[in-house]
Design an enzyme around this catalytic site. Structure first.
Site, PDB file in Angstrom:
ATOM      1  N   ASP A  46       9.834 -25.820  49.297  1.00 48.71           N
ATOM      2  CA  ASP A  46      10.097 -27.142  49.645  1.00 48.71           C
ATOM      3  C   ASP A  46      10.403 -28.355  48.651  1.00 48.71           C
ATOM      4  O   ASP A  46       9.861 -28.383  47.527  1.00 48.71           O
ATOM      5  CB  ASP A  46       8.786 -27.616  50.423  1.00 48.71           C
ATOM      6  CG  ASP A  46       7.820 -26.654  50.919  1.00 48.71           C
ATOM      7  OD1 ASP A  46       8.247 -25.686  51.265  1.00 48.71           O
ATOM      8  OD2 ASP A  46       6.625 -27.090  51.260  1.00 48.71           O
ATOM      9  N   GLU A 228       3.149 -28.062  59.049  1.00 46.75           N
ATOM     10  CA  GLU A 228       3.300 -28.398  57.780  1.00 46.75           C
ATOM     11  C   GLU A 228       4.315 -29.442  57.465  1.00 46.75           C
ATOM     12  O   GLU A 228       5.220 -29.911  58.270  1.00 46.75           O
ATOM     13  CB  GLU A 228       3.951 -27.166  56.966  1.00 46.75           C
ATOM     14  CG  GLU A 228       3.010 -25.798  57.051  1.00 46.75           C
ATOM     15  CD  GLU A 228       3.437 -24.722  56.345  1.00 46.75           C
ATOM     16  OE1 GLU A 228       2.710 -23.974  55.640  1.00 46.75           O
ATOM     17  OE2 GLU A 228       4.585 -24.348  56.282  1.00 46.75           O
TER      18      GLU A 228
HETATM   19  C1  FRU Z   1       5.691 -25.085  53.063  1.00 55.68           C
HETATM   20  C2  FRU Z   1       4.404 -25.016  52.603  1.00 55.68           C
HETATM   21  C3  FRU Z   1       3.692 -26.174  52.477  1.00 55.68           C
HETATM   22  C4  FRU Z   1       2.872 -26.123  51.100  1.00 55.68           C
HETATM   23  C5  FRU Z   1       3.651 -25.380  50.182  1.00 55.68           C
HETATM   24  C6  FRU Z   1       3.287 -24.404  49.225  1.00 55.68           C
HETATM   25  O1  FRU Z   1       6.673 -24.073  52.829  1.00 55.68           O
HETATM   26  O2  FRU Z   1       3.754 -23.859  52.903  1.00 55.68           O
HETATM   27  O3  FRU Z   1       2.655 -26.315  53.443  1.00 55.68           O
HETATM   28  O4  FRU Z   1       2.517 -27.364  50.593  1.00 55.68           O
HETATM   29  O5  FRU Z   1       4.732 -24.511  51.072  1.00 55.68           O
HETATM   30  O6  FRU Z   1       4.345 -23.887  48.297  1.00 55.68           O
END
Ligand code: FRU
Length: 505
Positions: A46, A228
């Protein structure tokens, strides 16, 4: 739509001459994106902490510096002055005794509400999730909580707040990805947090003390997976302010795996009230996830996503690095049949590396149009702008010397755009990768206008001024060198522009 060639040449020259940590890398590996952000090496997911400050766009991202698969998360860091060329910076946040550094956001605390500035500096404050890998915390569903870090030197170095965490977990297994914004009307910070199958809003006067305001969405939108990486921001439409709430979901996206839905409505500093029960997605391709917008950009809202999908992210066939970002996109609101929709278009800054190589108006599509000669030296990096005078089916073929092909098009009967990557190159790393992806046409315009942007291993389709967007990655054995359009005779192409896009390295 001629791109300014002098400007293009000057930009290229400046990019070649400027010292940039990135320029020391070759960035010539197979499938390496040439004008999309990717880490110099190792794993990224992300985008995080995106904030614009003193003329610089900061991009942090979920980063594992010791491997090319997901691992203990850090925040990688890069900066850009133009959203096109990126300078890699030292890793900003490392895991600590409270856990890994999961996704989050960053704000400019110009009023020093958190009190981190001691000598009149303007603090940048990052609000992120600490994820503890301790099984005993996981068992009681309290292993994710929100924390702060701040920078007093415009984002160069970061210090974690000694009072972390600032928001404890009430016992919710997925409690993460805080996106914080200043809500002027209530003079408070608002945190939009993904809390399992819904969004929870919190408010704070100082970024340190948070109070729960409300919950949203347990019975609305797509629920095929966990919620998320949300984002909340207002956009103006016809002089009216409408709030947009982005919510990523994994799995449960329209074409499988990860995707990002959005809601429009009203927000008063406490509660989000949707203006529609329709489920809408910001992108119907498979490879745009966890996207959020830059903070502190005034009325402009610039979005960036992770160009990947959890369904196969750990397996995609790249070696030195794994993962990249989508192109930055300007978001706007549009009204169609009384509904609010987001439209996304590639940022205009991209024109700086884009050069028109062929332009034609009024073409009859009575046979295949072969544009291959125009992309002969484009190395698979090009942009196609098309306007059809009628809503008819058509196909755009991207192919290479090995005969692999990616087909992008429109099916009039189904009223759907599509990207077919069933024969587009390597796909053996995941059973569901080689598929045809579908997207609804939202526009009611009689004409079809679209922009298609291809890089070494991705294609982004912005149809109808970005009302329908599709982003797909693909892994051809050789560069795309064949570009053809075909469709029925009655479908006239009124405008056609082919441009090549330079590498940022
Ligand atoms: C989304 C996610 C988020 C988390 C991160 C962990 O892709 O699962 O929810 O904070 O990636 O790397």
């Amino acid at each position: 739509m001629k791109r300014n060639n002098v400007y293009y040449l000057i930009t290229l020259l400046l990019m070649v001459c400027s010292f940039n940590a990135a320029a020391q890398q070759p960035y010539t590996e197979k499938h390496r994106p040439q004008f999309h952000f990717s880490p110099a090496a190792k794993w990224m997911n992300d985008p995080n902490g995106m904030v614009y400050h003193k003329g610089v766009y900061h991009l942090f991202y979920q980063y594992f510096p010791d491997g090319t698969k997901w691992g203990p998360m850090h925040w990688g860091h890069a900066t850009s002055k133009d959203l096109v060329s990126w300078q890699h910076k030292p890793t900003a946040l490392f895991p600590d005794s409270l856990g890994y550094i999961f996704s989050g956001s960053a704000v400019v605390d110009s009023l020093n509400t958190a009190g981190f500035a001691k000598n009149g500096e303007t603090p940048l404050v990052a609000i992120f999730t600490h994820h503890s890998p301790k099984p005993e915390l996981e068992k009681i569903k309290k292993n994710q909580y929100q924390s702060l870090a701040y920078s007093l030197d415009d984002g160069e170095t970061w210090t974690k707040y000694e009072g972390n965490p600032v928001l404890e977990n009430p016992g919710i297994i997925d409690f993460r990805d805080p996106k914080v914004m200043w809500h002027e009307a209530s003079k408070k910070w608002i945190m939009t947090l993904a809390t399992k199958d819904r969004i929870t809003f919190y408010s704070s006067p100082n970024l340190k003390d948070w109070q729960k305001e409300s919950e949203f969405g347990s019975k609305l939108g797509a629920h095929g997976g966990v919620w998320e990486c949300p984002d909340l921001f207002p956009l103006d439409i016809n002089g009216k302010q409408v709030w947009v709430l982005l919510v990523s979901i994994n799995p449960g996206a329209p074409n499988g795996g990860s995707g990002t839905q959005y809601f429009t409505g009203a927000f008063d500093g406490k509660t989000f009230v949707p203006d529609s029960a329709q489920t809408k997605f910001i992108d119907y391709g498979t490879d745009n996830y966890a996207g959020i917008t830059w903070s502190n950009t005034g009325d402009r809202k610039i979005f960036l996503g992770w160009m990947n999908n959890w369904q196969y992210a750990n397996e995609v066939p790249t070696e030195a690095w794994r993962g990249a970002a989508t192109l930055p996109r300007d978001l706007k609101l549009v009204q169609v049949n009384g509904q609010h929709y987001l439209s996304a278009s590639p940022v205009k800054e991209l024109d700086r590396i884009t050069q028109t190589v062929f332009e034609k108006s009024k073409l009859n599509l009575n046979k295949e149009i072969d544009l291959s000669s125009h992309i002969a030296n484009a190395k698979g990096q090009f942009r196609l702008d098309l306007t059809f005078n009628a809503e008819e089916s058509f196909n755009i073929l991207l192919s290479n010397k090995s005969g692999q092909k990616l087909t992008i098009g429109y099916d009039k009967e189904a009223k759907q755009y599509f990207i077919d990557r069933t024969q587009a190159g390597q796909s053996d790393f995941e059973a569901g990768f080689a598929k045809k992806h579908l997207a609804p046409r939202i526009s009611v315009d009689k004409r079809i206008q679209l922009t298609l942007i291809a890089d070494a291993a991705s294609v982004e389709l912005f149809a109808d001024q970005g009302l329908t967007v599709m982003t797909d990655v693909f892994f051809p054995a050789e560069t795309i060198s064949i570009l053809k359009i075909n469709g029925p005779k009655k479908n006239k192409l009124t405008e056609l522009t082919v441009s090549k896009i330079a590498s940022i390295y």
